[in-house]
Motif scaffolding. Structure first.
Motif, PDB file in Angstrom:
ATOM      1  N   ARG A 275       0.836  -1.210   0.000  1.00  0.00           N
ATOM      2  CA  ARG A 275       0.000   0.000   0.000  1.00  0.00           C
ATOM      3  C   ARG A 275       0.867   1.256   0.000  1.00  0.00           C
ATOM      4  NH1 ARG A 275      -5.177   0.084   0.603  1.00  0.00           N
ATOM      5  NH2 ARG A 275      -6.398  -1.804   0.990  1.00  0.00           N
ATOM      6  N   GLU A 276       1.948   1.241   0.785  1.00  0.00           N
ATOM      7  CA  GLU A 276       2.852   2.395   0.811  1.00  0.00           C
ATOM      8  C   GLU A 276       3.523   2.592  -0.542  1.00  0.00           C
ATOM      9  OE1 GLU A 276       4.191   2.201   5.535  1.00  0.00           O
ATOM     10  OE2 GLU A 276       5.465   1.364   3.970  1.00  0.00           O
ATOM     11  N   LEU A 277       3.927   1.511  -1.175  1.00  0.00           N
ATOM     12  CA  LEU A 277       4.546   1.619  -2.495  1.00  0.00           C
ATOM     13  C   LEU A 277       3.548   2.132  -3.531  1.00  0.00           C
ATOM     14  CD1 LEU A 277       6.590  -1.714  -2.501  1.00  0.00           C
ATOM     15  CD2 LEU A 277       7.458   0.587  -2.105  1.00  0.00           C
ATOM     16  N   LEU A 278       2.302   1.716  -3.411  1.00  0.00           N
ATOM     17  CA  LEU A 278       1.267   2.223  -4.311  1.00  0.00           C
ATOM     18  C   LEU A 278       1.090   3.735  -4.144  1.00  0.00           C
ATOM     19  CD1 LEU A 278      -1.583  -0.465  -4.268  1.00  0.00           C
ATOM     20  CD2 LEU A 278      -0.328   0.367  -6.268  1.00  0.00           C
ATOM     21  N   GLU A 279       1.100   4.197  -2.906  1.00  0.00           N
ATOM     22  CA  GLU A 279       0.964   5.635  -2.660  1.00  0.00           C
ATOM     23  C   GLU A 279       2.108   6.401  -3.320  1.00  0.00           C
ATOM     24  OE1 GLU A 279       0.681   6.321   1.492  1.00  0.00           O
ATOM     25  OE2 GLU A 279      -1.178   5.173   1.746  1.00  0.00           O
ATOM     26  N   CYS A 280       3.329   5.872  -3.216  1.00  0.00           N
ATOM     27  CA  CYS A 280       4.465   6.525  -3.866  1.00  0.00           C
ATOM     28  C   CYS A 280       4.318   6.510  -5.383  1.00  0.00           C
ATOM     29  CB  CYS A 280       5.768   5.829  -3.464  1.00  0.00           C
ATOM     30  SG  CYS A 280       6.303   6.161  -1.788  1.00  0.00           S
ATOM     31  N   LEU A 281       3.866   5.386  -5.908  1.00  0.00           N
ATOM     32  CA  LEU A 281       3.742   5.241  -7.354  1.00  0.00           C
ATOM     33  C   LEU A 281       2.711   6.202  -7.937  1.00  0.00           C
ATOM     34  CD1 LEU A 281       4.605   3.555  -9.843  1.00  0.00           C
ATOM     35  CD2 LEU A 281       2.709   2.003  -9.289  1.00  0.00           C
ATOM     36  N   LEU A 282       1.612   6.419  -7.224  1.00  0.00           N
ATOM     37  CA  LEU A 282       0.509   7.232  -7.735  1.00  0.00           C
ATOM     38  C   LEU A 282       0.570   8.689  -7.288  1.00  0.00           C
ATOM     39  CD1 LEU A 282      -2.336   4.638  -7.061  1.00  0.00           C
ATOM     40  CD2 LEU A 282      -1.099   5.020  -9.205  1.00  0.00           C
ATOM     41  N   SER A 283       1.523   9.030  -6.438  1.00  0.00           N
ATOM     42  CA  SER A 283       1.586  10.384  -5.900  1.00  0.00           C
ATOM     43  C   SER A 283       1.913  11.396  -7.000  1.00  0.00           C
ATOM     44  CB  SER A 283       2.645  10.462  -4.799  1.00  0.00           C
ATOM     45  OG  SER A 283       2.816  11.797  -4.378  1.00  0.00           O
ATOM     46  N   PRO A 284       1.230  12.561  -7.018  1.00  0.00           N
ATOM     47  CA  PRO A 284       1.575  13.607  -7.993  1.00  0.00           C
ATOM     48  C   PRO A 284       2.908  14.281  -7.665  1.00  0.00           C
ATOM     49  CG  PRO A 284      -0.136  14.366  -6.495  1.00  0.00           C
ATOM     50  CD  PRO A 284       0.066  12.914  -6.195  1.00  0.00           C
ATOM     51  N   LYS A 285       3.411  14.044  -6.448  1.00  0.00           N
ATOM     52  CA  LYS A 285       4.705  14.591  -6.034  1.00  0.00           C
ATOM     53  C   LYS A 285       5.610  13.427  -5.629  1.00  0.00           C
ATOM     54  CE  LYS A 285       2.547  18.830  -4.321  1.00  0.00           C
ATOM     55  NZ  LYS A 285       2.313  19.707  -3.137  1.00  0.00           N
ATOM     56  N   PRO A 286       6.203  12.741  -6.594  1.00  0.00           N
ATOM     57  CA  PRO A 286       6.954  11.518  -6.284  1.00  0.00           C
ATOM     58  C   PRO A 286       8.149  11.756  -5.366  1.00  0.00           C
ATOM     59  CG  PRO A 286       7.292  12.202  -8.572  1.00  0.00           C
ATOM     60  CD  PRO A 286       6.183  13.032  -8.034  1.00  0.00           C
ATOM     61  N   GLU A 287       8.819  12.922  -5.499  1.00  0.00           N
ATOM     62  CA  GLU A 287       9.979  13.177  -4.635  1.00  0.00           C
ATOM     63  C   GLU A 287       9.560  13.259  -3.168  1.00  0.00           C
ATOM     64  OE1 GLU A 287       8.984  15.236  -7.008  1.00  0.00           O
ATOM     65  OE2 GLU A 287      10.525  15.369  -8.580  1.00  0.00           O
ATOM     66  N   VAL A 288       8.448  13.957  -2.915  1.00  0.00           N
ATOM     67  CA  VAL A 288       7.963  14.092  -1.536  1.00  0.00           C
ATOM     68  C   VAL A 288       7.516  12.733  -0.991  1.00  0.00           C
ATOM     69  CG1 VAL A 288       6.237  15.189  -0.049  1.00  0.00           C
ATOM     70  CG2 VAL A 288       7.279  16.476  -1.938  1.00  0.00           C
ATOM     71  N   ALA A 289       6.783  11.984  -1.815  1.00  0.00           N
ATOM     72  CA  ALA A 289       6.326  10.666  -1.378  1.00  0.00           C
ATOM     73  C   ALA A 289       7.507   9.743  -1.088  1.00  0.00           C
ATOM     74  CB  ALA A 289       5.429  10.051  -2.451  1.00  0.00           C
ATOM     75  N   ALA A 290       8.560   9.824  -1.924  1.00  0.00           N
ATOM     76  CA  ALA A 290       9.743   8.993  -1.698  1.00  0.00           C
ATOM     77  C   ALA A 290      10.431   9.366  -0.386  1.00  0.00           C
ATOM     78  CB  ALA A 290      10.712   9.148  -2.866  1.00  0.00           C
ATOM     79  N   THR A 291      10.490  10.674  -0.088  1.00  0.00           N
ATOM     80  CA  THR A 291      11.111  11.104   1.166  1.00  0.00           C
ATOM     81  C   THR A 291      10.326  10.600   2.365  1.00  0.00           C
ATOM     82  OG1 THR A 291      11.902  13.112   0.054  1.00  0.00           O
ATOM     83  CG2 THR A 291      11.926  13.111   2.456  1.00  0.00           C
ATOM     84  N   ARG A 292       9.003  10.658   2.301  1.00  0.00           N
ATOM     85  CA  ARG A 292       8.181  10.167   3.408  1.00  0.00           C
ATOM     86  C   ARG A 292       8.353   8.655   3.574  1.00  0.00           C
ATOM     87  NH1 ARG A 292       8.855  14.676   3.987  1.00  0.00           N
ATOM     88  NH2 ARG A 292       7.348  16.386   3.752  1.00  0.00           N
ATOM     89  N   LEU A 293       8.502   7.949   2.436  1.00  0.00           N
ATOM     90  CA  LEU A 293       8.743   6.504   2.523  1.00  0.00           C
ATOM     91  C   LEU A 293      10.086   6.231   3.188  1.00  0.00           C
ATOM     92  CD1 LEU A 293       7.980   3.583   1.883  1.00  0.00           C
ATOM     93  CD2 LEU A 293       9.002   3.890  -0.389  1.00  0.00           C
ATOM     94  N   MET A 294      11.103   7.030   2.861  1.00  0.00           N
ATOM     95  CA  MET A 294      12.406   6.862   3.510  1.00  0.00           C
ATOM     96  C   MET A 294      12.299   7.072   5.013  1.00  0.00           C
ATOM     97  SD  MET A 294      14.572   5.954   1.233  1.00  0.00           S
ATOM     98  CE  MET A 294      13.264   5.109   0.345  1.00  0.00           C
ATOM     99  N   CYS A 295      11.474   8.034   5.440  1.00  0.00           N
ATOM    100  CA  CYS A 295      11.268   8.259   6.881  1.00  0.00           C
ATOM    101  C   CYS A 295      10.722   7.002   7.550  1.00  0.00           C
ATOM    102  CB  CYS A 295      10.310   9.426   7.105  1.00  0.00           C
ATOM    103  SG  CYS A 295      10.959  11.040   6.660  1.00  0.00           S
ATOM    104  N   ARG A 296       9.742   6.365   6.901  1.00  0.00           N
ATOM    105  CA  ARG A 296       9.160   5.152   7.481  1.00  0.00           C
ATOM    106  C   ARG A 296      10.163   4.005   7.478  1.00  0.00           C
ATOM    107  NH1 ARG A 296       4.522   7.303   4.864  1.00  0.00           N
ATOM    108  NH2 ARG A 296       4.869   6.098   2.948  1.00  0.00           N
ATOM    109  N   LEU A 297      11.002   3.938   6.457  1.00  0.00           N
ATOM    110  CA  LEU A 297      12.006   2.887   6.408  1.00  0.00           C
ATOM    111  C   LEU A 297      13.076   3.079   7.490  1.00  0.00           C
ATOM    112  CD1 LEU A 297      12.543   2.340   2.573  1.00  0.00           C
ATOM    113  CD2 LEU A 297      11.217   0.957   4.179  1.00  0.00           C
ATOM    114  N   VAL A 298      13.351   4.335   7.840  1.00  0.00           N
ATOM    115  CA  VAL A 298      14.285   4.569   8.946  1.00  0.00           C
ATOM    116  C   VAL A 298      13.717   4.005  10.250  1.00  0.00           C
ATOM    117  CG1 VAL A 298      15.371   6.337  10.380  1.00  0.00           C
ATOM    118  CG2 VAL A 298      15.376   6.574   7.905  1.00  0.00           C
TER     119      VAL A 298
END
Length: 664
Positions: A275-298
């Motif tokens: 679900r998190e990867l889907l949110e990144c894939l569909l986000s209109p702001k991929p850079e921001v979504a990728a950064t938020r995903l990195m936060c969760r991965l930390v």
């Protein structure tokens, strides 16, 4: 990996060392050094964000530096598989909690290796602290966008998707494959509800993931088709999660497997990752979504290192099940009416009589001069046999009750905010204390005269005291309050609690593997002992196995733990109030009437109530704490509870020691 010296290097010096043509290990070390500089000396998110701003401005002002950073970052991302970081980071490589424990120990004990193509290992070395998640989360959207353009400008692939989108769909496909494999595991399928198993939620998961890949990577895709595909995949993921949740219903009636809970948690976490990867894939702001995903991965990285998180997450259901079973048993130990109170006294008196013989057998074992281990073993055998006899005769030993009654108490706190629940909890506390008083009095007031009478009879028959004067003086000396007796009494409380945990685990294991049905219906067993007897044995073990496990384990712990502790030079011993009271009676009989003039005797006698209190309170404390965690009791207004208890104690103190006349 310590790189604290990098904090003090200027940014220009760190960027000057950045080299796209450097070796794999050197490039990884350069990345770690750059992120270490961003953190700085103090954990300030504002300061870290300002350092990122400084890096961006410096790169924007220098096209040469920007081009070198892009080539350097491209070399890093091409040398490691980013897909594995997105799809597999934070998950166990094997489906065993023991294997995962060994893996986490390896992360803790062995140094990290920068010469690696493992993206997960590099991620944990580069972003390893909770502060990393905070400063990443503090970056604003404009800064994130500028940072992305410096390191990784969008280069479209031939099929119309960016490298980032390609990695995301690959990660989703990889996760879907793992979810499918776990969902098809026999131990999960057999425990799903019939409805979920017939719905076959896992069967088409890979097909839906592949459809998403086609829609994302196809250059002629339309938004309607993509939306429909995403919606179908999300519905499939919900169905898989519901199927996994149905296994927990099986746990309610058939026991908990820690290994199976571990696999279920991994499965549910992978569904959330998709679900998190889907949110990144569909986000209109991929850079921001990728950064938020990195936060969760930390955050995942921090948990990935934690042994405590592993045990807490995967043992909570087992703790809940043990607490639930102990609560069902413990409720029978709490007296609420006058007849129940006197019934408890009678049961405790019977237990005290059995423990009188246990005390004498213990002294007899001393005369056998066994080696340390075998002395402890036969002492444990004596205790275990006595405790089992007490159980079979439906008597009771006071100190075994707290670990069973505490879960029943915690259950009262589960709905403490409801009207009347606070008063119900206070009532339960008074009932518990009163029950403990009745049980201890029944044990102690019988074991002392029983041992005294038996030893006097033996002395008349044998022509000499049942124990020697030296042994009697040793007993008195070891029970004095300044001889460590109070510490040993508290330690005995820990053993009492441990025996209840072992009992809950054994019963859960018995139920989980359905051994009662195996004994009842197994053809070989029924042919050997008969169907009727097999049914009786199965029913007996189903009802009494927990008590047998608690009694036997406690007996051997009381006998063997002091021996094992002595082997390691710890000097620990046990002090059980009923056994200690019986030993004092034997010592008094051996020393004769003159013992009443010995101050040491009275000091030791005065220690007995404190031994009993510590046995009970320590055991109850640990069991109550476990039960609170298992019941997920949070936010309890402790001051309100304490105030209510104080009010009851000062206005009706007798209710803590004897039932009122109205409780009939």
């Amino acid at each position: 990996m310590k790189t604290s010296a990098e904090h003090h290097k200027p940014l220009t010096q760190i960027l000057a060392s950045v080299d796209p043509k450097a070796s794999l290990a050197q490039r990884n070390l350069q990345l770690i050094a750059l992120l270490d500089w961003v953190r700085g000396d103090s954990p300030s998110t504002e300061a870290a964000a300002q350092r990122v701003q400084e890096l961006v401005m410096l790169a924007e002002q220098s096209p040469v530096l920007r081009e070198r950073l892009q080539l350097w970052w491209q070399a890093i991302t091409q040398s490691v598989d980013i897909t594995m970081l997105l799809a597999d980071f934070g998950f166990a490589q094997r489906t065993s909690m023991i294997s995962e424990l060994a893996e986490r120990l390896r992360y803790k004990l062995l140094p990290s290796n920068p010469d690696t193509i493992d993206s997960s290992g590099l991620f944990m070395a580069a972003l390893h602290s909770e502060f990393d998640a905070r400063w990443l989360g503090a970056l604003d959207e404009d800064l994130i966008h500028r940072l992305s353009r410096i390191f990784a400008p969008d280069h479209e692939q031939a099929d119309g998707a960016t490298r980032w989108q390609q990695a995301l769909v690959d990660a989703i496909t990889y996760c879907a494959g793992n979810i499918l494999a776990t969902g098809f595991a026999p131990e999960l399928r057999l425990r799903m509800t019939d409805e979920m198993r017939e719905a076959q939620p896992f069967h088409d998961l890979l097909r839906d993931a592949e459809s998403l890949r086609i829609e994302v990577l196809h250059p002629l895709r339309t938004s309607n088709r993509l939306d429909a595909t995403v919606s179908r995949l999300r519905e499939r993921l919900d169905a898989c999660r519901n199927a996994a949740n149905s296994v927990y219903t099986h746990f309610e009636d058939n026991g908990v497997s820690v290994g199976l809970v571990f696999r279920l948690r991994q499965l549910r976490a992978r569904i959330l990752r998709v679900r998190e990867l889907l949110e990144c894939l569909l986000s209109p702001k991929p850079e921001v979504a990728a950064t938020r995903l990195m936060c969760r991965l930390v955050a995942v990285s921090r948990e990935r290192h934690s042994l405590k998180a592993l045990f807490m997450a995967n043992s909570s259901l087992l703790a809940a099940k043990m607490a639930q079973r102990n609560a069902e048993t413990g409720s029978h130990y709490i007296t609420r009416t006058t007849p129940e109170y006197f019934s408890m006294v009678k049961k405790a008196a019977g237990g005290g009589l059995v423990m009188a013989f246990t005390t004498l057998v213990k002294f007899w074992l001393y005369t056998m001069a066994f080696s340390a281990f075998w002395g402890g073993f036969w002492a444990g055998m004596n205790y275990a046999a006595s405790f089992v006899l007490v159980q079979l005769l439906h008597f009771t030993v006071a100190t075994k009750q707290p670990a069973m009654t505490a879960p029943a108490m915690a259950a009262k706190l589960k709905n403490i905010e409801d009207e009347g629940s606070e008063q119900a909890f206070v009532d339960e506390v008074t009932h518990l204390v009163r029950s403990q008083v009745a049980a201890i009095l029944g044990n102690v007031l019988v074991v002392f005269p029983a041992v005294l009478a038996i030893t006097l009879v033996l002395a008349r028959l044998l022509g000499h005291p049942a124990i020697s004067e030296k042994e009697a003086l040793h007993v008195i000396d070891t029970l004095k309050p300044w001889g460590g007796s109070l510490l040993f009494a508290a330690f005995t409380g820990v053993l009492l609690f441990s025996s209840s945990i072992f009992a809950g685990w054994v019963e859960n294991w018995f139920v989980l593997h359905r051994l009662d049905a195996a004994i009842h219906y197994n053809p070989r067993i029924t042919r050997t002992i008969g169907a009727h007897r097999a049914a009786r044995i199965a029913r007996f073990l189903r009802n009494d196995l927990s008590g047998l496990a608690a009694n036997i384990s406690l007996g051997f712990m009381l006998g063997l733990v002091p021996v094992i502790a002595a082997f390691f030079g710890l000097g620990l011993d046990v002090r059980h109030v009923t056994l200690s009271t019986g030993q004092m009676a034997a010592a008094a009989a051996a020393l004769g009437p003159g013992v009443v003039h010995m101050p040491a005797f009275w000091w030791s006698m005065a220690t007995l109530p404190f031994i009993g209190a510590l046995n009970v309170l320590v055991s109850f404390y640990f069991a109550f704490h476990l039960a609170l965690r298992a019941q997920n009791v949070t936010g309890v207004e402790r001051s309100r509870i304490y105030r209510a208890l104080r009010h009851r104690f000062f206005h009706s103190p007798q209710s803590f020691f004897a039932p009122s006349r109205t409780n009939v």
